[in-house]
Scaffold this active site. Structure first.
Site, short mmCIF file in Angstrom:
data_model
loop_
_atom_site.label_atom_id
_atom_site.label_comp_id
_atom_site.label_asym_id
_atom_site.label_seq_id
_atom_site.Cartn_x
_atom_site.Cartn_y
_atom_site.Cartn_z
N HIS A 68 0.82 -1.22 0.00
CA HIS A 68 0.00 0.00 0.00
C HIS A 68 0.85 1.27 0.00
O HIS A 68 0.32 2.37 -0.14
CB HIS A 68 -1.00 0.00 1.17
CG HIS A 68 -0.42 0.26 2.51
ND1 HIS A 68 -0.18 -0.73 3.43
CD2 HIS A 68 -0.05 1.41 3.11
CE1 HIS A 68 0.31 -0.22 4.54
NE2 HIS A 68 0.40 1.09 4.37
N ASP A 111 -0.20 -7.61 1.55
CA ASP A 111 0.24 -6.21 1.55
C ASP A 111 1.78 -6.15 1.69
O ASP A 111 2.31 -5.73 2.71
CB ASP A 111 -0.44 -5.47 2.70
CG ASP A 111 -0.13 -3.98 2.71
OD1 ASP A 111 0.32 -3.46 1.68
OD2 ASP A 111 -0.33 -3.36 3.78
N SER A 205 4.26 2.33 8.21
CA SER A 205 3.90 1.33 7.21
C SER A 205 5.11 0.84 6.43
O SER A 205 5.95 1.64 6.01
CB SER A 205 2.90 1.91 6.22
OG SER A 205 1.69 2.22 6.85
#
Length: 252
Positions: A68, A111, A205
């Site tokens: 992402h 992901d 992230s």
């Protein structure tokens, strides 16, 4: 625009990073400053000089991060950093020649992404490759995570790398806590801080879950409140992706 896959518990939906506002950008909450350059595998992915995502150096010319975090073609890949504001002689800056998101990434699973750098990092005391774990993690394992993301769950971004200890959770228990909100798959590993509201947050992230000195997970998503013990932090479990990673590295 922020690059964190964040689960909005109040709305019971999972949103991709590209749908988040600047205020939703999350980092490590409840942690402490890392010893400078004690995590030489850490990578800051930046637009201009603005930190967006973390990552780890897995080969001199490849970085592993979250899928992402894809979206900016002009990423600056900063290696060897402790402070993102200081002009550190240890830092190396490279670009990206190719993005390899997992072919089955669907904003809720898989992901994970490899980035082919446009050159090779020079390995030094401050820039090193991290080994990747090959065996599945047991529950109750004390590991750690790190990043330059929000330290207060209120858009407070740190100058220097932060770290925090975290303990893995069994998939069954994790799935029960997330029941009705998001499906916890076999590709994931969950962990919680050692006290409430301690864990990763936005801006982290793509960073690592590190266990026994090896990369065991990639930061994917958390609850609406960073470190909320009711909704464990979720990582992509690296051992599940060993074959895919090897194929991409061989191709590169």
């Amino acid at each position: 625009m922020a690059f964190l896959l964040c689960v909005y518990v109040a709305l019971y939906i999972v949103q991709s990073v590209s749908q988040e506002s600047e205020e939703d950008r999350l980092g490590v909450v409840g942690g402490t400053e890392a010893v400078p350059h004690s995590r030489p595998y850490m990578v800051s992915l930046q637009e201009g000089k603005r930190h967006l995502c973390g990552g780890i150096l897995v080969r001199e010319d490849f970085v592993l991060t979250a899928a992402h975090c894809n979206g900016f073609r002009r990423y600056r890949v900063v290696l060897g950093a402790h402070s993102l504001r200081a002009d550190e002689s240890t830092q190396q800056v490279l670009g990206i020649s190719h993005f390899y998101p997992h072919p089955k990434y669907n904003q809720e699973d898989n992901d994970i992404m490899l980035l082919k750098l446009n050159g090779k990092a020079k390995l030094t005391k401050s820039v090193k490759v991290i080994s990747m774990m090959k065996r599945r993690l047991p529950s109750g394992k004390v590991c750690s995570t790190a990043g330059w993301g929000d330290v207060g769950d209120n858009n407070t971004l740190p100058e220097k790398l932060q770290e925090v200890n975290t303990t893995t959770l069994g998939r069954t228990e994790c799935a029960q806590r997330w029941r009705g909100i998001v499906r916890i798959t076999r590709h994931m590993v969950c962990a919680t801080g050692q006290r409430p509201f301690q864990g990763f947050c936005s801006g982290d992230s793509g960073g690592p879950l590190v266990c026994d000195g090896m990369a065991a997970g990639i930061i994917s998503f958390s609850g609406r409140r960073c470190g909320d013990p009711k909704y464990p932090d979720v990582y992509m479990h690296i051992p599940n992706y060993t074959r895919w990673i090897k194929r991409v590295l061989k191709r590169g």
